[in-house]
Design a protein around this motif. Structure first.
Motif, PDB file in Angstrom:
ATOM      1  N   ILE A  39       4.526   7.468   9.347  1.00 15.31           N
ATOM      2  CA  ILE A  39       5.763   7.958   8.760  1.00 15.31           C
ATOM      3  C   ILE A  39       6.003   7.572   7.635  1.00 15.31           C
ATOM      4  CG2 ILE A  39       8.140   8.486   8.993  1.00 15.31           C
ATOM      5  CD1 ILE A  39       7.547   8.582  12.044  1.00 15.31           C
ATOM      6  N   LEU A  40       5.851   6.332   7.386  1.00 10.56           N
ATOM      7  CA  LEU A  40       6.125   5.603   6.049  1.00 10.56           C
ATOM      8  C   LEU A  40       5.273   6.152   5.063  1.00 10.56           C
ATOM      9  CD1 LEU A  40       7.893   2.933   4.962  1.00 10.56           C
ATOM     10  CD2 LEU A  40       5.754   1.788   5.539  1.00 10.56           C
ATOM     11  N   PHE A  41       4.079   6.023   5.329  1.00  8.72           N
ATOM     12  CA  PHE A  41       3.016   6.236   4.101  1.00  8.72           C
ATOM     13  C   PHE A  41       3.415   7.909   3.755  1.00  8.72           C
ATOM     14  CE2 PHE A  41       0.931   2.681   5.008  1.00  8.72           C
ATOM     15  CZ  PHE A  41      -0.030   2.267   4.035  1.00  8.72           C
ATOM     16  N   ALA A  42       3.414   8.690   4.593  1.00  3.41           N
ATOM     17  CA  ALA A  42       3.781  10.207   4.400  1.00  3.41           C
ATOM     18  C   ALA A  42       5.081  10.450   3.213  1.00  3.41           C
ATOM     19  CB  ALA A  42       3.621  11.053   5.686  1.00  3.41           C
ATOM     20  N   PHE A  43       6.144   9.758   4.019  1.00  4.35           N
ATOM     21  CA  PHE A  43       7.270   9.934   3.383  1.00  4.35           C
ATOM     22  C   PHE A  43       7.613   9.350   2.108  1.00  4.35           C
ATOM     23  CE2 PHE A  43      10.086  10.884   7.475  1.00  4.35           C
ATOM     24  CZ  PHE A  43       9.258  12.152   7.731  1.00  4.35           C
ATOM     25  N   LEU A  44       7.048   8.190   1.911  1.00  2.12           N
ATOM     26  CA  LEU A  44       7.098   7.529   0.600  1.00  2.12           C
ATOM     27  C   LEU A  44       6.170   8.106  -0.452  1.00  2.12           C
ATOM     28  CD1 LEU A  44       7.492   3.618   1.352  1.00  2.12           C
ATOM     29  CD2 LEU A  44       9.187   5.609   0.890  1.00  2.12           C
ATOM     30  N   GLY A  45       4.923   8.659   0.239  1.00  3.03           N
ATOM     31  CA  GLY A  45       4.081   9.260  -0.865  1.00  3.03           C
ATOM     32  C   GLY A  45       4.584  10.644  -1.402  1.00  3.03           C
ATOM     33  N   ILE A  46       5.203  11.308  -0.393  1.00  6.50           N
ATOM     34  CA  ILE A  46       5.606  12.692  -0.860  1.00  6.50           C
ATOM     35  C   ILE A  46       7.019  12.363  -1.727  1.00  6.50           C
ATOM     36  CG2 ILE A  46       6.939  14.922  -0.147  1.00  6.50           C
ATOM     37  CD1 ILE A  46       5.489  14.462   2.524  1.00  6.50           C
ATOM     38  N   GLY A  84       7.347  10.011  -3.751  1.00  3.72           N
ATOM     39  CA  GLY A  84       6.931   9.412  -5.142  1.00  3.72           C
ATOM     40  C   GLY A  84       6.338  10.535  -5.861  1.00  3.72           C
ATOM     41  N   LEU A  85       5.892  11.523  -5.311  1.00  2.00           N
ATOM     42  CA  LEU A  85       5.244  12.856  -5.868  1.00  2.00           C
ATOM     43  C   LEU A  85       6.164  13.595  -6.557  1.00  2.00           C
ATOM     44  CD1 LEU A  85       2.725  14.739  -6.035  1.00  2.00           C
ATOM     45  CD2 LEU A  85       3.813  15.890  -4.016  1.00  2.00           C
ATOM     46  N   ASP A 105       0.820  -1.135  -0.083  1.00  2.00           N
ATOM     47  CA  ASP A 105       0.003  -0.056   0.079  1.00  2.00           C
ATOM     48  C   ASP A 105       0.789   1.239   0.150  1.00  2.00           C
ATOM     49  OD1 ASP A 105      -2.181  -1.705  -0.166  1.00  2.00           O
ATOM     50  OD2 ASP A 105      -2.514  -1.535   2.308  1.00  2.00           O
ATOM     51  N   ALA A 106       1.900   1.324   0.697  1.00  3.49           N
ATOM     52  CA  ALA A 106       2.724   2.523   0.910  1.00  3.49           C
ATOM     53  C   ALA A 106       3.390   2.778  -0.577  1.00  3.49           C
ATOM     54  CB  ALA A 106       3.979   2.162   1.726  1.00  3.49           C
ATOM     55  N   VAL A 107       3.729   1.693  -1.337  1.00  2.00           N
ATOM     56  CA  VAL A 107       4.497   1.702  -2.751  1.00  2.00           C
ATOM     57  C   VAL A 107       3.313   2.228  -3.579  1.00  2.00           C
ATOM     58  CG1 VAL A 107       5.692   0.820  -4.513  1.00  2.00           C
ATOM     59  CG2 VAL A 107       6.214   0.087  -2.301  1.00  2.00           C
ATOM     60  N   ALA A 108       2.220   1.894  -3.511  1.00  2.00           N
ATOM     61  CA  ALA A 108       1.000   2.045  -4.241  1.00  2.00           C
ATOM     62  C   ALA A 108       0.953   3.864  -4.218  1.00  2.00           C
ATOM     63  CB  ALA A 108      -0.129   1.297  -4.122  1.00  2.00           C
ATOM     64  N   ILE A 109       0.847   4.131  -3.039  1.00  2.00           N
ATOM     65  CA  ILE A 109       0.497   5.496  -2.774  1.00  2.00           C
ATOM     66  C   ILE A 109       1.515   6.423  -3.385  1.00  2.00           C
ATOM     67  CG2 ILE A 109       0.411   7.225  -0.828  1.00  2.00           C
ATOM     68  CD1 ILE A 109      -1.140   5.331   0.774  1.00  2.00           C
ATOM     69  N   ALA A 110       2.862   6.008  -2.937  1.00  2.00           N
ATOM     70  CA  ALA A 110       4.022   6.678  -3.717  1.00  2.00           C
ATOM     71  C   ALA A 110       3.697   6.868  -5.364  1.00  2.00           C
ATOM     72  CB  ALA A 110       5.269   5.715  -3.635  1.00  2.00           C
ATOM     73  N   ILE A 111       3.250   5.591  -5.923  1.00  2.00           N
ATOM     74  CA  ILE A 111       3.388   5.524  -7.250  1.00  2.00           C
ATOM     75  C   ILE A 111       1.974   6.501  -7.947  1.00  2.00           C
ATOM     76  CG2 ILE A 111       2.354   4.312  -9.168  1.00  2.00           C
ATOM     77  CD1 ILE A 111       3.801   1.915  -7.962  1.00  2.00           C
ATOM     78  N   VAL A 112       0.828   6.487  -7.027  1.00  2.00           N
ATOM     79  CA  VAL A 112      -0.273   7.234  -7.513  1.00  2.00           C
ATOM     80  C   VAL A 112       0.151   8.847  -7.205  1.00  2.00           C
ATOM     81  CG1 VAL A 112      -2.604   7.995  -6.644  1.00  2.00           C
ATOM     82  CG2 VAL A 112      -2.144   5.597  -6.758  1.00  2.00           C
TER      83      VAL A 112
END
Length: 386
Positions: A290-297, A299-300, A238-245
């Motif tokens: 933290i994982l979701f936030a940092f990987l999402g940013i 990826g963005l 899910d964390a990688v998916a958010i980074a990709i999206v």
């Protein structure tokens, strides 16, 4: 005609990337249907990076020699790969189709810059961004929808979307290509390619892209086992998916704004230390938020860098070497990313060690950005002066 051709190009790039990882989400299931081992089926995806490494320079030179012919070659090879798989579900036939797609991919990806520059001039950034977005979307679609498609109708349903997209793509390209003119060189520009190799900025850009791609590939490949020791392996996907999206959103909106303001160098200098800081923090303190936030940013900010680097080539290299310059940067980046992704397997026993490992390439990329000249200080196009 130009708009139809561009739409066809976008669709055929999508199909190419979807062919690449079609079976990745269903390896164990599809291998049973085909009567082959998981490892043998997994080798289909490996053909793409191998062929890219071998063909990225030759394909770039051929595109510079006769863009229309070799662009069409890449299109036809991709169409055969995507649609041909419907003819038989025998593994060896699927391998032939996959090899065709792997052969065509370098001619498509290295066509981004010369295509956009020759047809759209100063508006090339938007076209490069659209093609880059299609490249990522093709991969994401295949990975995200693969299991669902397979569960609906098996191998045929799994393969059908890429085939349909490739048919529409090649039809649009064949209809529109005759009405569009591209540059055709008198002979191979070996001396001009020599000038490409001598350009310091292209070496630096290739390395920066390589370190960035390596970081992203590492997250997609090794994040799940690396998070096992902190009990977060279930959220890795899910964390990688958010980074990709978020990265896809970034590709759609960031490159054109950066190019319009001539902030390419500043952008790369700004995002690399920020992402490195994220990984440093993750190596010391990690939880799911933290994982979701940092990987999402991350990826963005990271995914748009590909289009920005391609746009750099379009702006600061002469049109006569756009294909070979893209191929050279692609070769440099892919060599680095493959090496670093393979090396990461020795650091996945601990999340702390893994994120420390990821900090290194991003930190090196930041140092390299300091060696790049600012956009406004570069003559345009540099290669024509040489």
């Amino acid at each position: 005609m130009k708009a139809l051709l561009t739409l066809g190009f976008i669709l055929i790039v999508f199909a190419s990337q979807a062919v690449w990882v079609t079976f990745s989400p269903v390896l164990t299931l599809a291998s049973e249907d085909l009567g082959v081992s998981v490892e043998l089926l997994g080798l289909l995806a490996v053909t793409y990076p191998i062929f890219f490494l071998i063909l990225t320079i030759p394909s770039g030179l051929l595109l510079d020699r006769d863009f229309k012919r070799w662009f069409l070659f890449g299109t036809v090879m991709t169409f055969f790969a995507a649609a041909g798989r419907l003819l038989s579900f025998n593994y060896w036939w699927l391998l032939i189709c996959q090899l065709s797609g792997a052969l065509g991919q370098p001619f498509l990806l290295n066509a981004f810059v010369p295509y956009a520059s020759q047809l759209y001039g100063e508006k090339r950034t938007a076209v490069i961004s659209a093609l880059s977005l299609s490249m990522y979307l093709g991969t994401v679609f295949a990975l995200a929808a693969g299991l669902k498609l397979y569960s609906i109708g098996g191998l045929k349903t799994l393969i059908l979307p890429a085939a349909m997209v490739s048919v529409l793509g090649i039809l649009l390209i064949l209809i529109a290509l005759k009405g569009v003119e591209f540059r055709k060189a008198e002979e191979f520009a070996i001396k001009q390619f020599g000038a490409v190799v001598k350009r310091k900025d292209l070496w630096i850009l290739g390395a920066i892209l390589g370190f960035g791609v390596a970081t992203f590939d590492n997250l997609a490949t090794w994040l799940q086992p690396a998070l096992r020791n902190v009990g977060l392996e279930k959220v890795a996907g899910d964390a990688v998916a958010i980074a990709i999206v978020l990265g896809l959103i970034g590709v759609a909106v960031i490159p054109s704004r950066i190019a319009r303001r001539n902030l390419r160098t500043i952008y790369m200098r700004s995002i690399t230390p920020l992402i490195a800081l994220f990984f440093i923090i993750l190596s010391f303190a990690i939880n799911d938020i933290i994982l979701f936030a940092f990987l999402g940013i991350s990826g963005l900010l990271m995914l748009p860098a590909y289009a920005i680097i391609m746009d750099w080539i379009g702006k600061f290299c002469g049109k006569e070497v756009h294909g070979s310059a893209t191929g050279f940067v692609g070769l440099t980046s892919r060599a680095i990313s493959v090496a670093l992704t393979l090396g990461a397997m020795y650091f996945i026993g601990s999340a702390q060690i893994y994120f420390t490992y990821l900090t290194l390439p991003i930190s090196i990329a930041f140092i390299l950005t300091l060696m790049l000249p600012n956009d406004l200080r570069i003559s345009e196009p540099q290669s024509e002066q040489q």
